[in-house]
Design an enzyme around this catalytic site. Structure first.
Site, PDB file in Angstrom:
ATOM      1  N   HIS A  54       3.025   3.985   3.348  1.00 22.38           N
ATOM      2  CA  HIS A  54       4.314   4.420   3.907  1.00 22.38           C
ATOM      3  C   HIS A  54       4.665   5.840   3.466  1.00 22.38           C
ATOM      4  CE1 HIS A  54       5.236   0.393   5.460  1.00 22.38           C
ATOM      5  NE2 HIS A  54       4.765  -0.068   4.318  1.00 22.38           N
ATOM      6  N   ASN A 127       8.744  -4.456   8.409  1.00 25.70           N
ATOM      7  CA  ASN A 127       7.915  -3.672   9.324  1.00 25.70           C
ATOM      8  C   ASN A 127       8.420  -3.849  10.749  1.00 25.70           C
ATOM      9  OD1 ASN A 127       6.029  -2.487   7.533  1.00 25.70           O
ATOM     10  ND2 ASN A 127       4.815  -4.360   7.484  1.00 25.70           N
TER      11      ASN A 127
END
Length: 485
Positions: A54, A127
């Site tokens: 990320h 997510n």
């Protein structure tokens, strides 16, 4: 109006910011030039270690508003009444690539949300997909290593990606999501967000429920084909950041409607799927979506580094009425996320403005460490319990206790009636139109056909065939055709 004086970090005035101190005109630079050394040393440290996953992200502030009564399921104060608003910060991100990667790539998207509630910060870290590739955190470092740049070639390698998946049949469901039409969102505004994990809600009566979060985009789902994405990356590698920034600046505030699936805790043991398996969904026919509220983004960060890169989310930041479940992947993340931030940002990262509580004040006995700004005075004790009116425990559990039994050891997750690795992947495939199936097959074959080992290809083909015979057959034919070219 008098000119502001340039100073060193210690506040001393700077006499010359254009010329370094030297031993005579044209001579070598002197080690005693404190201003020069300070500037260079600070410049060398302007970049902190990027996130292992990320790394590339965008963020925005906004609010969450409750639209429906859910007090029968949770005692969380920020969900206590219809119309209540709570300030939020969200960070969207890609997963596998580095900070310098492009936005419009085929990859899951992080959907990390911080609620600044009056009971402390609540972080929901999910997510844009309701499932994931693995179900045990002990496999996570290996999975990420297989998706990252190869140590020798310095780029992502199909051999590594598909070799790992060949040994992880539980990944078939998420692969089907990722390689399908939603694998490359057109923007962060045009995708859903999911808590992905199973969490626990507890009401005032102490009753426990397991929940899954679904943030449905109010802008509608929009995605890119592989060709469209490649063209967009060539034009603007920062496409999703550009879109989010400009939309909010124009006053076109993105929004999502939050729904939850609610399972009474007593039903978990006998449910047909393991409800704590991150590679599985709960079909909506079993547990329908129930509306909770809406998330609106209405303000851009003033400084991307300070507010987006230093934003630290941890799924162990709970508030009363919300807690963890036995989801193994969630259990691993409860440790891993906070530990990653302590490494990247330091032990005092929670004092940074973007991470600090806004609707309450943090009161604890944390002291010292790098960048400490909250050390207390001579009247403040740094231990507990004490006799000096320091903060004390409430004796009120955040969530309901969970019963456990059995022997310690390394165990596979308990099997439920339909707990195989392929059933839900097949169900997802059979929901697709013929056009969607065609694009899915083409996307999988494009990567799988690049694998050098036939045995790795065959293992992956067997997974798709186990999910659906037609699925496996079409992928096999597409791979064969590409390898014969």
């Amino acid at each position: 109006m008098s000119k502001r004086v340039l100073t060193t970090e210690s506040g001393a005035p700077v006499a010359d910011n254009q010329n370094s101190a030297t031993a005579g005109v044209g001579g070598p630079i002197l080690l005693q030039d404190q201003h020069l050394l300070e500037k260079l040393a600070r410049f060398n440290r302007e970049r902190i270690p990027e996130r292992v996953v990320h790394a590339r992200g965008s963020g925005a502030y906004g609010f969450f508003e409750v639209t429906d009564d859910v007090t029968g399921f949770t005692k969380a104060a920020f969900l206590s009444e219809v119309g209540k608003k709570t300030e939020t910060f969200i960070r969207f991100s890609t997963v596998a690539d580095s900070l310098g990667g492009a936005d419009a790539v085929r990859d899951p998207r992080g959907f990390a949300l911080k609620f600044y509630t009056e009971e402390g910060n609540y972080d929901l870290v999910g997510n844009n997909t309701p499932v994931f590739f693995i179900k045990d955190p002990i496999k996570f470092p290996d999975f990420i290593h297989s998706q990252k740049r190869d140590p020798f070639t310095g780029k992502q390698e199909a051999d590594n990606v598909w070799d790992f998946w060949a040994h992880a049949p539980e990944a078939t469901h998420q692969i089907t999501w990722l390689m399908g039409d939603r694998g490359i969102p057109a923007s962060y505004r045009h995708m859903n967000g999911y808590g992905s994990h199973t969490y626990q809600w507890t009401n005032e009566a102490g009753e426990a429920f397991f929940v899954k979060y679904h943030f449905k985009t109010n802008q509608g789902i929009r995605s890119l084909s592989a060709d469209q994405a490649a063209e967009l990356v060539g034009k603007d590698a920062n496409s999703h950041q550009t879109d989010l920034l400009q939309a909010i600046e124009r006053g076109v505030n993105p929004s999502w409607t939050l729904y939850v699936q609610v399972m009474p805790a007593a039903e978990a043991a006998e449910y047909r799927f393991n409800p704590f398996d991150l590679t599985k969904v709960w079909p909506h026919g079993d547990y329908p979506l129930q509306r909770v509220g809406r998330l609106v983004l209405d303000r851009n960060p003033e400084n991307v580094f300070a507010e987006v890169e230093q934003a630290a989310f941890s799924p162990n930041n709970f508030v009363p009425g919300i807690g963890p479940s036995p989801d193994k992947m969630l259990q691993g993340r409860l440790f891993a996320y906070a530990d990653a931030h302590r490494y990247r940002l330091g032990v005092n990262h929670t004092l940074l403005p973007v991470n600090a509580p806004k609707a309450t004040t943090a009161q604890n006995y944390g002291r010292d460490g790098f960048m400490a700004t909250r050390n207390g005075s001579r009247h403040d004790k740094n231990y507990e319990p004490n006799s000096y009116q320091g903060p004390a425990q409430t004796d009120a559990a955040l969530s309901a206790p969970l019963a456990i039994h059995g022997w310690t050891g390394t165990h596979e997750a308990p099997a439920h009636a339909k707990d195989d690795d392929f059933f839900q992947a097949g169900e997802l495939y059979r929901l697709m139109s013929e056009d969607e199936k065609g694009r899915l097959v083409a996307n999988i074959a494009g990567g799988l056909s690049q694998v050098s080992r036939e045995d790795v290809i065959e293992k992956n083909l067997a997974h798709f065939a186990a999910a659906d015979v037609d699925y496996g057959k079409r992928v096999a034919e597409a791979v064969r055709a590409l390898r014969e070219d």
